[in-house]
Write a protein that holds these residues in place. Structure first.
Motif, PDB file in Angstrom:
ATOM      1  N   HIS B 104     -19.704  -1.348 -69.223  1.00  0.00           N
ATOM      2  CA  HIS B 104     -21.216  -0.712 -69.172  1.00  0.00           C
ATOM      3  C   HIS B 104     -21.289   0.520 -69.980  1.00  0.00           C
ATOM      4  CE1 HIS B 104     -24.793   0.194 -66.914  1.00  0.00           C
ATOM      5  NE2 HIS B 104     -24.346   1.216 -66.853  1.00  0.00           N
ATOM      6  N   ILE B 105     -20.332   1.440 -69.761  1.00  0.00           N
ATOM      7  CA  ILE B 105     -20.400   2.842 -70.810  1.00  0.00           C
ATOM      8  C   ILE B 105     -20.239   2.689 -72.212  1.00  0.00           C
ATOM      9  CG2 ILE B 105     -20.217   4.183 -68.571  1.00  0.00           C
ATOM     10  CD1 ILE B 105     -17.288   4.889 -69.688  1.00  0.00           C
ATOM     11  N   GLN B 106     -19.663   1.509 -72.618  1.00  0.00           N
ATOM     12  CA  GLN B 106     -19.581   1.431 -74.121  1.00  0.00           C
ATOM     13  C   GLN B 106     -20.832   0.631 -74.456  1.00  0.00           C
ATOM     14  OE1 GLN B 106     -16.875   2.481 -75.610  1.00  0.00           O
ATOM     15  NE2 GLN B 106     -15.533   2.925 -73.917  1.00  0.00           N
ATOM     16  N   THR B 107     -21.455   0.219 -73.796  1.00  0.00           N
ATOM     17  CA  THR B 107     -22.844  -0.674 -74.265  1.00  0.00           C
ATOM     18  C   THR B 107     -23.722   0.229 -74.242  1.00  0.00           C
ATOM     19  OG1 THR B 107     -22.040  -2.480 -72.604  1.00  0.00           O
ATOM     20  CG2 THR B 107     -23.947  -2.955 -73.775  1.00  0.00           C
ATOM     21  N   LYS B 108     -24.581   0.260 -75.616  1.00  0.00           N
ATOM     22  CA  LYS B 108     -25.427   1.254 -75.731  1.00  0.00           C
ATOM     23  C   LYS B 108     -26.981   0.847 -75.921  1.00  0.00           C
ATOM     24  CE  LYS B 108     -22.368   4.364 -76.282  1.00  0.00           C
ATOM     25  NZ  LYS B 108     -21.746   5.142 -75.303  1.00  0.00           N
ATOM     26  N   TYR B 109     -27.170  -0.312 -75.854  1.00  0.00           N
ATOM     27  CA  TYR B 109     -28.715  -0.932 -76.197  1.00  0.00           C
ATOM     28  C   TYR B 109     -29.600  -0.725 -75.034  1.00  0.00           C
ATOM     29  CZ  TYR B 109     -27.354  -5.052 -73.318  1.00  0.00           C
ATOM     30  OH  TYR B 109     -26.860  -5.711 -72.334  1.00  0.00           O
TER      31      TYR B 109
END
Ligand SMILES: Nc1ncnc2c1ncn2[C@@H]1O[C@H](COP(=O)(O)OP(=O)(O)O)[C@@H](O)[C@H]1O
Ligand SMILES: [Mg+2]
Lengths: 343, 256
Positions: B104-109
């Motif tokens: 989750h925290i690595q996903t920026k879109y």
């Protein structure tokens, strides 16, 4: 692996032919007004469409995030009243009015989301129920704006480029279809993105979700807002469809009906919202003599479902494999800065 | 300053001191264990480190930054992730989806990217899914990708929890009794796996009762009882410590 059952084949088939099936379904929906159905039947179909939208809206909160609302008639009412008031009193066009309605229901969703952050289960449901009652009170008592208990009459139909949408010219039907498709696409997007996963994670285990870096409070409020916005949009459409609304259009029964559709169809699914709306809107029509007992039947349906099939009629776990995109599409860059896969 | 430095932390629950004036540190790349009898306050230490509880006293530094008193989400973003003694997976989600939640925290879109199905959305989703597949292969769950988490046997659920913690991008992993409920074969596999994580540069803080795992894996051990540190040292030092043996008296399942 108990989930590999005969339904697997049906599901696999549907999945395999999803494009032709989807196209066929869409074509059917587009052609519906030309199949010689009566005005009465078309009206029921439009009501199914409205309730599918409402269920899709509540589904975001209850199905995805696990927060049960008994007050969605409140958002429905706000959407309808804001649209009606702007169109009637300020002569705004439909689109502007509905956009304003969306904005205001969104704000109300935010405001209702705030106090409910600390609440779960029954307490949350009671607060949402109270919210809907307050909305009704405001409608009944704020006469200069809402016209009180007399309700609002002669809400105009939407016009586009001088062309007025009516039931007779099927404009209202196609507008419903357009809104329904947009909302459905929106819900699919949520489900298939990190937002949907975050909401689902919150439903499944809130503490673990926050340990994954998910701001659970913010996401719950976001779920409230998105849910409210969709419900408000349905309300705006409803107001111009029926052209007369009053406080009795948005009773507790409406909230219960929406929730019944979500539970009956299958919480968290999209197919279930369509299915549930068809069943629960058509049922009272074909069982007219039962009309006064409708409420009892909904109650029984809810209890029955909770007891024997809590996942809803179409609420099974998919037995299809998770869709893994082809490697090349992923690009060269690796995700997860510190992933073990680096080694 | 050490990678993780805990200074004099205390927390009380209505009169009961669960953790009282505890100091310890973890150097980067090490496996450090916290052992002690049930109710000693070990899990509470993890709850403080991950921001679930605020310490009433003391300071915590991670990579030189003070992290006590900040939100759990910020602590994950700083690079600390954990597993739970009583497994907390997302049971109604697939194995791969559990790991994807970890990213989750690595996903920026943004949501809009998803709605418009932008390149950014497709690329990032695809990357994360590939990453999850790879990670699951490495923890030995590649045959389980499509399963729902609650259909996994116990040992695999524990592995999945570790995979999910790794997926957050954390550098420090807090593992709370990962071998609990595992048979000797599984716990040996787990030991190998943790060793592999260490080789890959992860720092691990471990709570564990399985002494095979603890003694063969730890660079350093802290022993706590009644929320206080009663001993610390290298595995061989702890093994011969009388005070430690005394603390464990009556806990027949533990053999030092
Ligand atoms: N939230 C809490 N409220 C009250 N007491 C707690 C709470 N969390 C832990 N404790 C108490 O603190 C002590 C230490 O618990 P814990 O950290 O779980 O021990 P361990 O993990 O070493 O077995 C126990 O006595 C436990 O009952
Ligand atoms: Mg514990």
């Amino acid at each position: 692996m108990e989930h590999i059952t005969d339904k697997f084949n049906v599901e696999a088939l549907v999945y395999k032919y999803r494009y032709p099936l989807g196209a066929g379904f869409l074509l059917l929906l587009l052609a519906l007004p030309y199949l010689g159905l009566s005005q009465y039947v078309m009206r029921i179909i439009i009501m199914i469409g409205i309730y599918t939208m409402l269920a899709l809206g509540l589904n975001i909160l209850t199905g995805y995030t696990g927060l049960v609302s008994l007050g969605h008639s409140g958002f429905f009412a706000i959407g309808a009243y804001v649209t009606a008031i702007l169109m009637l009193k300020l002569q705004f066009n439909f689109i502007t009015s509905v956009l304003a309605a969306i904005l205001i229901t969104g704000i109300c969703g935010f405001l209702l989301g705030l106090p409910t952050l600390r609440l779960t289960g029954t307490y949350l449901s009671i607060v949402t129920l109270g919210f809907a009652e307050i909305v009704k009170m405001i409608i009944m008592n704020w006469e200069p704006v809402t016209n009180g208990t007399l309700g609002l009459r002669n809400i105009p139909r939407p016009t586009f480029l001088g062309f007025s949408l009516t039931l007779a010219n099927n404009g209202m039907y196609y507008l419903m279809l357009l809104l329904l498709l947009i909302i459905t696409a929106f819900c699919i997007t949520i489900q298939k993105s990190k937002l949907g996963r975050a909401l689902h994670a919150i439903k499944e285990n809130e503490l673990a979700a926050s340990m994954m870096g998910i701001y659970t409070a913010r996401y719950k409020i976001l779920a409230f807002i998105l849910s409210a916005v969709i419900t408000g949009l349905a309300g705006g459409y409803y107001a111009t469809l029926v052209s007369y609304i009053d406080h009795n259009s948005f009773t507790f029964d409406v909230s219960v009906l929406i929730l019944s559709i979500v539970i009956l169809g299958g919480m968290g699914t999209i197919r279930g919202m369509y299915f549930g709306a068809v069943i629960l809107i058509v049922f009272p029509e074909i069982a007219r003599p039962l009309m006064e007992w409708r409420f009892v039947v909904y109650g029984l349906v809810l209890i029955f479902m909770m007891r024997f099939r809590p996942q809803g009629i179409l609420g099974w776990r998919s037995a299809l494999p998770f869709q893994i995109p082809a490697e090349k599409e992923a690009g060269q860059k690796r995700s997860g800065k510190h992933g073990i896969s680096r080694g | 300053m050490a990678f993780l430095e805990v200074k004099n932390i205390s927390i009380q629950f209505g009169g009961l001191t669960a953790v009282g004036g505890l100091d310890f540190k973890v150097e980067e790349g090490q496996v450090v264990s916290i052992i002690g009898p049930n109710g000693a306050g070990k899990t509470t230490i993890f709850n403080i480190l991950t921001g679930i509880y605020q310490p009433q006293e003391g300071e915590i530094y991670f990579q030189g930054e003070r992290i006590d008193g900040i939100a759990p989400q910020k602590i994950v973003m700083a690079g600390i992730a954990r597993t739970f003694q009583n497994i907390r997976l997302f049971p109604d989600m697939r194995v791969i989806e559990n790991v994807l939640v970890g990213t989750h925290i690595q996903t920026k879109y943004k949501l809009l990217d998803g709605f418009l199905r932008t390149r950014r959305f497709r690329k990032e989703e695809s990357e994360k899914i590939q990453f999850a597949v790879k990670l699951l292969k490495e923890v030995g769950l590649s045959g389980r990708i499509n399963d729902y988490a609650d259909n996994l046997p116990y040992g695999e659920q524990r592995k999945l929890e570790i995979a999910r913690a790794i997926a957050t991008g954390a550098k420090l992993l807090l593992l709370d009794e990962p071998a609990a409920g595992m048979n000797p074969k599984e716990s040996e596999e787990l030991r190998q796996f943790i060793l592999q994580l260490k080789k890959q540069g992860y720092t691990i803080l471990l709570i564990e009762h399985d002494m095979n795992v603890v003694m063969n894996l730890s660079d350093y051990i802290y022993v706590v009882d009644y929320g206080k540190k009663i001993a610390e040292g290298l595995p061989q030092e702890i093994q011969g410590n009388k005070q430690v043996a005394a603390a464990y008296l009556g806990e027949s399942e533990v053999e030092l």
